[in-house]
Design a protein around this motif. Structure first.
Motif, mmCIF file in Angstrom:
data_model
loop_
_atom_site.group_PDB
_atom_site.id
_atom_site.type_symbol
_atom_site.label_atom_id
_atom_site.label_comp_id
_atom_site.label_asym_id
_atom_site.label_seq_id
_atom_site.Cartn_x
_atom_site.Cartn_y
_atom_site.Cartn_z
ATOM 1 N N ARG A 120 -8.393 -16.533 32.764
ATOM 2 C CA ARG A 120 -9.894 -16.310 31.599
ATOM 3 C C ARG A 120 -10.329 -14.584 31.038
ATOM 4 O O ARG A 120 -9.470 -13.940 31.967
ATOM 5 N N THR A 153 -9.527 -19.559 27.517
ATOM 6 C CA THR A 153 -8.963 -19.914 27.842
ATOM 7 C C THR A 153 -8.090 -19.728 27.863
ATOM 8 O O THR A 153 -7.582 -19.454 26.039
ATOM 9 N N PRO A 154 -6.550 -19.177 28.222
ATOM 10 C CA PRO A 154 -5.805 -18.291 27.441
ATOM 11 C C PRO A 154 -4.756 -19.989 27.809
ATOM 12 O O PRO A 154 -3.442 -20.707 28.110
ATOM 13 N N GLN A 190 -6.586 -16.577 22.888
ATOM 14 C CA GLN A 190 -7.057 -17.455 23.750
ATOM 15 C C GLN A 190 -9.320 -16.572 23.414
ATOM 16 O O GLN A 190 -9.516 -17.152 23.862
ATOM 17 N N GLY A 222 -10.521 -20.217 22.709
ATOM 18 C CA GLY A 222 -10.078 -20.201 23.983
ATOM 19 C C GLY A 222 -11.960 -21.079 24.799
ATOM 20 O O GLY A 222 -11.791 -21.438 25.686
ATOM 21 N N THR A 242 -0.828 -22.263 19.279
ATOM 22 C CA THR A 242 -0.671 -21.186 20.468
ATOM 23 C C THR A 242 0.422 -20.661 20.715
ATOM 24 O O THR A 242 0.242 -19.335 21.671
#
Ligand code: MTE
Ligand code: CO
Length: 422
Positions: free
Chosen positions: A71, A88-89, A169, A173, A301
């Motif tokens: 994170r 969140t990656p 992210q 994210g 992504t």
């Protein structure tokens, strides 16, 4: 074992033949690299020592080579770390489940460390019998397992006026997708007996922010869960241990963590988080109220700014995630040329209501610059809008509910950047 080996070999040969047939040249390139490659010709250190025993890692953690998968904060958003957010990656993940240690966090008063033995859940207000449950009491109700995304309404909020943050992210994210185990809120409300004038519920958190939101009774009785497990194990403290409210498809702010009380009332409470926050300021200065549902949205992504293309050309896997607060995602379209041509992406993995969906688009990259976009269609027929379409209706002063189409520009070196095209 040998059967598995055979199957694997056949699959790999199939793939390489396919790639060569497509003119990608990946097999030839791979073979050339293998010649004299020390990774093949030399004995590696891990081949020469006895590894850790089974007592070394009583609770498992990722390989040390995965330390970059974590994170992350946006510095200028995180002056104060207790009332803050991390991300969140998404570019490091695949499939649809977010691992517990990587779920983004948003707290208004830091992480409460709650002792489950001292924790109580109260139901009061317009009920026949006010009740207090211990965690053990909660465990005696029938429970359900459901996979849902949680998206903060402010996800992509920094992108309202133009492309800003460089990486999915950071742009997307504030979302995670988890399998929850919990008791339907309906069971607890039925146990207490909601009075006929009870029309709203107000969950309250046990942290110092005492987070409260108004939720219509129909939603509370429909699919809300009082959850105590995430992805099979206890909730993490960051996610509201020992118990949180799950409000499927609705904005993350309503998913009260460290849940300690549910009050039943006859009208909404209009507390801070649903008046000065989590309302959408429109072009004319008026604010939209109660925009609970999360509209369909998607993002590529990989490739993306934190995940460049590492090969010079040839077979390339594009992937991303899509979700809708109103149902499933039967279809995602993808373009690699800024919208001149759209292709239907390949959906893969389970498709659950109000959950993340995974899509792929495999193509042969000719090494020229790309403009990547994805466009989600949800099961109600709703199609994800462009950012310009969104701004035409909502203006530019909003923060919340930005579900516009994201564009990544990829240059000849495979480096990706957050851009907008109009
Ligand atoms: N619940 C409590 N008690 N305290 C909080 O600060 N933050 C809310 C919601 N529930 C919050 C809370 C917000 S704004 C969001 S987006 C989600 O929790 C974030 O959930 P997560 O930390 O599991 O990602
Ligand atoms: Co939030």
């Amino acid at each position: 074992m040998s059967d598995n080996g055979k199957t694997g070999g056949a699959t790999r040969r199939g793939f390489l033949t396919g790639a060569m047939a497509a003119g990608a040249g990946i097999a030839a390139a791979g073979a050339a690299r293998a010649e004299g490659d020390p990774a093949i010709t030399e004995l590696q250190p891990w081949n020469q020592y006895l590894g850790d025993g089974v007592d070394a890692r009583p609770y498992g953690y990722p390989s040390e080579f995965e330390k970059h998968v974590k994170r992350r904060n946006v510095e200028w958003l995180t002056a104060d770390t207790v009332s803050s957010v991390n991300f969140t990656p998404l570019h490091e993940l695949d499939g649809i489940i977010t691992p517990n240690g990587l779920c983004f966090e948003r707290h208004h008063a830091g992480i409460a460390e709650v002792d489950p033995a001292k924790h109580r859940i109260m139901i009061n207000g317009l009920v026949d019998t006010p009740l207090v449950f211990t965690m053990e009491d909660l465990m005696r109700f029938p429970r359900e397992n459901r996979v849902y995304f949680l998206e903060c309404a402010a996800n992509s909020g920094m992108e309202w006026r133009g492309a800003q943050l460089n990486g999915c992210q950071f742009t997307h994210g504030m979302i995670h997708n988890v399998m929850y185990t919990g008791v339907p809120l309906r069971y607890l409300l039925e146990e207490a007996g909601v009075k006929t004038n009870g029309k709203w519920v107000m969950p309250e958190g046990a942290d110092a922010s005492a987070m409260t939101r108004s939720i219509p009774l129909e939603k509370a009785m429909d699919d809300c869960l009082v959850a105590f497990k995430m992805n099979g194990e206890a909730l993490r403290p960051e996610q509201g241990y020992p118990v949180r409210l799950v409000v499927p498809g609705w904005e993350g702010n309503m998913w009260v963590k460290w849940l300690r009380r549910i009050e039943v009332g006859d009208q909404p409470w209009h507390h801070r988080e649903e008046t000065s926050k989590y309302t959408d300021l429109m072009e004319d200065g008026k604010a939209r109220r109660f925009t609970w549902e999360m509209d369909a949205k998607s993002v590529i992504t990989n490739p993306s700014p934190q995940a460049p293309i590492l090969h010079s050309r040839g077979r390339t896997v594009l992937t991303g995630v899509a979700w809708s607060g109103r149902g499933t995602i039967p279809r995602v379209d993808v373009t690699i040329d800024g919208g001149k041509n759209w292709h239907q992406a390949r959906m893969d993995g389970p498709s659950f209501d109000k959950s993340m969906h995974r899509f792929y688009y495999e193509f042969d990259w000719d090494g020229s610059p790309l403009l990547l976009q994805s466009r989600a269609h949800d099961s109600t027929g709703y199609v994800q809008p462009t950012k310009d379409e969104l701004r035409a209706i909502r203006g530019e002063n909003s923060i919340y509910h930005n579900n516009g189409i994201q564009t990544w520009y990829v240059n000849e070196q495979g480096i990706a950047e957050n851009v907008e095209i109009s």
